[in-house]
Design a protein around this motif. Sequence first.
Motif, PDB file in Angstrom:
ATOM      1  N   GLN A 106     -38.699  76.619 -56.450  1.00 20.29           N
ATOM      2  CA  GLN A 106     -37.404  76.852 -57.095  1.00 20.29           C
ATOM      3  C   GLN A 106     -36.742  75.532 -57.502  1.00 20.29           C
ATOM      4  N   LYS A 107     -35.907  75.645 -58.512  1.00 18.83           N
ATOM      5  CA  LYS A 107     -35.154  74.489 -58.958  1.00 18.83           C
ATOM      6  C   LYS A 107     -34.182  74.091 -57.844  1.00 18.83           C
ATOM      7  N   GLN A 108     -34.000  72.791 -57.648  1.00 14.58           N
ATOM      8  CA  GLN A 108     -33.200  72.361 -56.503  1.00 14.58           C
ATOM      9  C   GLN A 108     -32.578  70.987 -56.745  1.00 14.58           C
ATOM     10  N   VAL A 109     -31.664  70.643 -55.862  1.00 12.36           N
ATOM     11  CA  VAL A 109     -30.987  69.352 -55.942  1.00 12.36           C
ATOM     12  C   VAL A 109     -31.281  68.585 -54.659  1.00 12.36           C
ATOM     13  N   LYS A 110     -31.727  67.358 -54.835  1.00  5.90           N
ATOM     14  CA  LYS A 110     -32.019  66.508 -53.682  1.00  5.90           C
ATOM     15  C   LYS A 110     -30.859  65.545 -53.517  1.00  5.90           C
ATOM     16  N   LYS A 111     -30.242  65.528 -52.329  1.00  5.79           N
ATOM     17  CA  LYS A 111     -29.118  64.596 -52.169  1.00  5.79           C
ATOM     18  C   LYS A 111     -29.082  63.953 -50.788  1.00  5.79           C
ATOM     19  N   PRO A 112     -28.579  62.714 -50.740  1.00  3.46           N
ATOM     20  CA  PRO A 112     -28.548  61.997 -49.466  1.00  3.46           C
ATOM     21  C   PRO A 112     -27.498  62.578 -48.514  1.00  3.46           C
ATOM     22  N   ILE A 113     -27.806  62.542 -47.238  1.00  2.00           N
ATOM     23  CA  ILE A 113     -26.947  63.158 -46.224  1.00  2.00           C
ATOM     24  C   ILE A 113     -25.519  62.627 -46.260  1.00  2.00           C
ATOM     25  N   PHE A 114     -25.374  61.324 -46.492  1.00  2.00           N
ATOM     26  CA  PHE A 114     -24.015  60.773 -46.559  1.00  2.00           C
ATOM     27  C   PHE A 114     -23.726  60.126 -47.909  1.00  2.00           C
ATOM     28  N   GLY A 115     -24.342  60.608 -48.970  1.00  2.00           N
ATOM     29  CA  GLY A 115     -24.092  60.028 -50.284  1.00  2.00           C
ATOM     30  C   GLY A 115     -22.684  60.352 -50.754  1.00  2.00           C
ATOM     31  N   ARG A 116     -22.164  59.485 -51.622  1.00  2.00           N
ATOM     32  CA  ARG A 116     -20.856  59.744 -52.207  1.00  2.00           C
ATOM     33  C   ARG A 116     -20.907  59.479 -53.706  1.00  2.00           C
ATOM     34  N   GLU A 117     -19.924  60.002 -54.385  1.00  2.00           N
ATOM     35  CA  GLU A 117     -19.771  59.758 -55.821  1.00  2.00           C
ATOM     36  C   GLU A 117     -20.970  60.178 -56.639  1.00  2.00           C
ATOM     37  N   GLY A 118     -21.725  61.130 -56.163  1.00  2.00           N
ATOM     38  CA  GLY A 118     -22.862  61.590 -56.956  1.00  2.00           C
ATOM     39  C   GLY A 118     -23.997  60.592 -57.058  1.00  2.00           C
ATOM     40  N   ILE A 137     -28.633  61.277 -56.542  1.00  2.00           N
ATOM     41  CA  ILE A 137     -28.875  62.719 -56.582  1.00  2.00           C
ATOM     42  C   ILE A 137     -29.920  63.004 -57.651  1.00  2.00           C
ATOM     43  N   SER A 138     -30.870  63.877 -57.322  1.00  2.00           N
ATOM     44  CA  SER A 138     -31.884  64.269 -58.300  1.00  2.00           C
ATOM     45  C   SER A 138     -31.882  65.781 -58.444  1.00  2.00           C
ATOM     46  N   ILE A 139     -32.067  66.240 -59.659  1.00  2.00           N
ATOM     47  CA  ILE A 139     -32.320  67.664 -59.882  1.00  2.00           C
ATOM     48  C   ILE A 139     -33.833  67.807 -60.056  1.00  2.00           C
ATOM     49  N   LEU A 140     -34.440  68.675 -59.259  1.00  2.00           N
ATOM     50  CA  LEU A 140     -35.887  68.861 -59.289  1.00  2.00           C
ATOM     51  C   LEU A 140     -36.213  70.245 -59.850  1.00  2.00           C
ATOM     52  N   ASP A 141     -37.294  70.336 -60.632  1.00  2.00           N
ATOM     53  CA  ASP A 141     -37.695  71.652 -61.141  1.00  2.00           C
ATOM     54  C   ASP A 141     -38.496  72.408 -60.081  1.00  2.00           C
ATOM     55  N   GLU A 142     -39.022  73.586 -60.437  1.00  2.00           N
ATOM     56  CA  GLU A 142     -39.713  74.450 -59.463  1.00  2.00           C
ATOM     57  C   GLU A 142     -40.893  73.734 -58.803  1.00  2.00           C
ATOM     58  N   ASN A 143     -41.450  72.753 -59.531  1.00  2.00           N
ATOM     59  CA  ASN A 143     -42.588  72.034 -58.967  1.00  2.00           C
ATOM     60  C   ASN A 143     -42.175  70.705 -58.341  1.00  2.00           C
ATOM     61  N   ALA A 144     -40.897  70.598 -58.064  1.00  2.00           N
ATOM     62  CA  ALA A 144     -40.341  69.421 -57.403  1.00  2.00           C
ATOM     63  C   ALA A 144     -40.445  68.150 -58.246  1.00  2.00           C
ATOM     64  N   ASN A 145     -40.584  68.312 -59.570  1.00  2.00           N
ATOM     65  CA  ASN A 145     -40.525  67.145 -60.447  1.00  2.00           C
ATOM     66  C   ASN A 145     -39.081  66.859 -60.816  1.00  2.00           C
ATOM     67  N   SER A 146     -38.736  65.591 -60.839  1.00  2.00           N
ATOM     68  CA  SER A 146     -37.365  65.208 -61.124  1.00  2.00           C
ATOM     69  C   SER A 146     -37.043  65.418 -62.602  1.00  2.00           C
ATOM     70  N   ILE A 147     -35.967  66.172 -62.870  1.00  2.00           N
ATOM     71  CA  ILE A 147     -35.543  66.422 -64.251  1.00  2.00           C
ATOM     72  C   ILE A 147     -34.438  65.453 -64.634  1.00  2.00           C
ATOM     73  N   GLU A 148     -33.574  65.178 -63.674  1.00  2.00           N
ATOM     74  CA  GLU A 148     -32.410  64.346 -63.950  1.00  2.00           C
ATOM     75  C   GLU A 148     -32.030  63.679 -62.643  1.00  2.00           C
ATOM     76  N   LYS A 149     -31.648  62.411 -62.720  1.00  2.00           N
ATOM     77  CA  LYS A 149     -31.245  61.784 -61.459  1.00  2.00           C
ATOM     78  C   LYS A 149     -30.288  60.635 -61.666  1.00  2.00           C
ATOM     79  N   THR A 150     -29.561  60.304 -60.600  1.00  2.00           N
ATOM     80  CA  THR A 150     -28.640  59.177 -60.641  1.00  2.00           C
ATOM     81  C   THR A 150     -29.126  58.103 -59.675  1.00  2.00           C
ATOM     82  N   GLU A 151     -28.755  56.868 -59.974  1.00  2.00           N
ATOM     83  CA  GLU A 151     -29.103  55.757 -59.082  1.00  2.00           C
ATOM     84  C   GLU A 151     -27.968  55.537 -58.097  1.00  2.00           C
ATOM     85  N   GLY A 152     -28.177  54.660 -57.145  1.00  2.00           N
ATOM     86  CA  GLY A 152     -27.090  54.370 -56.217  1.00  2.00           C
ATOM     87  C   GLY A 152     -27.559  53.629 -54.983  1.00  2.00           C
TER      88      GLY A 152
END
Lengths: 198, 392
Positions: free
Chosen positions: B304-316, B319-334
């Motif tokens: 399933q499509k999902q969002v990967k995010k750090p446990i204590f991340g802030r300001e977005g 964060i990565s948006i992953l498709d059903e096969n866990a490939n990154s579609i969109e992500k931010t640095e930080g």
Amino acid sequence: MKYIKKFSTIATATGLGALLATGMTGCGDNNQPQQEQAQAKGATVIIEETEPGKYKILDESPADETTIVLKKLDGTKQILTKSEMDALVKEEAAKVDNGTSELTKANPAASGGMGLGGTIMASMAGAMLGSYIGNKLFGNQNYQNNRKASYKSPSTYSKSKKSFSQPRKSTSSKRSGFFGGNKKSSSSRSSGRSSYGG
Amino acid sequence: MLTLQKTTALDTDYLESLGFVWHTDSDETSYISDELVVISETEAEAYYEATNELYDMYVEAAEHVIENNLFHEIGIPFNLVDVIKESWESDVHWHLYGRFDLAGGIDNKPIKLLEFNADTPTALFETAIIQWAMLKQNDLEEESQFNSLYEALIDNFKRLVTLQEDVSNFEEVYDGWSFLFTSVKGNAEEENTVKLLQHIATEAGYNTEFAYIDDIEFSSEDGIFYNEQNYELWFKLIPWEDIALEESDLAMLLTNIIKSQKAIIFNPAYTLLFQSKGLLKILWDLYPNHPLLLETSFEVLEGQKQVKKPIFGREGENISILDENANSIEKTEGDYDSHKMVYQAYTELATDSKGLSYQAGIFYAYEACGLGFRKGGKILDNMSKFVGHIVK
């Protein structure tokens, strides 16, 4: 519903503008003279070799710097240098990671104590030296049990625990200067907006 | 498609006169949208109910973490475990306020919990004051907002000493304890957010003072001091995990101060449990398939499509948006790349005609009490805009 309200009264009644206007700040520069950094907290630990390659904690007390005194089987004493401590902690950290550390085993084979690295890590000083693996250990019940077992007598353990949770009498003066100029703030951010809560 | 209402923007001189100095982003665009999201009373009511229910679930989940010693699992620094337990044990460690970020709730999309900013929530000024001022400036004062944040905070400040819903006996039980408010130096948004809270506390009836963190003195035996005066109550807009990781001596001092009952600190240390996105996984364990929750795991979710995010991340950040096969579609640095990550099922945010995404922020101070929106790209970061609302 009581939570939807008309807000004609609030801000006018509070004088908010005046207060905040006087408190207003720019995205100011932050070049306050840096307060002297306080000394790192540490411990003096006396570790005794109980049989070849096996160690127990004899005594431990809070101190500003960490010193580990090793009493060997032959009666000689050795003070471990910082690099020796770091190396032992690092080695033990690797064992924690790959699951071979005695610290995280349910029943360490040795009743006479653990190896030196494990014993140091079981001490409060070790927990400080190796704080980067501390999380792994403190969540581990075996580690908590083994820590107790690493002290030569139960009273040594409870005394050590107590002296660390008690305020330190020797340095009862107040401490200040935390986050002095070092805090990551939005001055490093593009927008100047807060780094929290987002 | 959600409904927006155009307004005349507040002018920057007026905003500055309020102390709201962070009105313009680095690209010179306004941080405050001149549009309002139009919501129905039913939608406002649904946000209110959902937020209250979620808070109760968070309390259950935190209790579960404490009982089962899952601190490490959800990424809590070990040197805060003691102070967290201590603060959890006693009612005097009252949760002042937090902000839930929710997806949906408008445009016929279901409400889903994204996260809970329980420790150091911002957007307080925008929600409590600015969006109200927008109504007033545009002669919309006959209209309504889901926004009693200011009054709810006055009451909840009083509850810090009454320790019950009823605050009418505040004057009776308040013994003149001094309340210190703190931010770091050099960040106007944080400082003025704290000063707004100080102002509200003063109105509630406290003796208050403001000080920067590095000017405050801490003593295990004697408590918290500024200019030689002792403060029994202390609010800090500084994340607990930063104290744990960057100033571990301070973490130890605060633990001792709380244990020796020399001061009470807000928000309490246990709010870090709520703040950890690891708790989203615990919530899913305790309330699987709950309609307000998105499936969350410490491992990649299967198929399933999902969002990967750090446990204590802030300001977005990170964060990565992953498709059903866990490939990154969109992500931010930080800066949070090395943190433990959670994987949360993806949910569509409501969008406007320009394709911008909207996320609801609902403040909680004893109960749900104020709504505001943020809009931006699919991942809302610190360039997102604040959008007020109007209930019709």
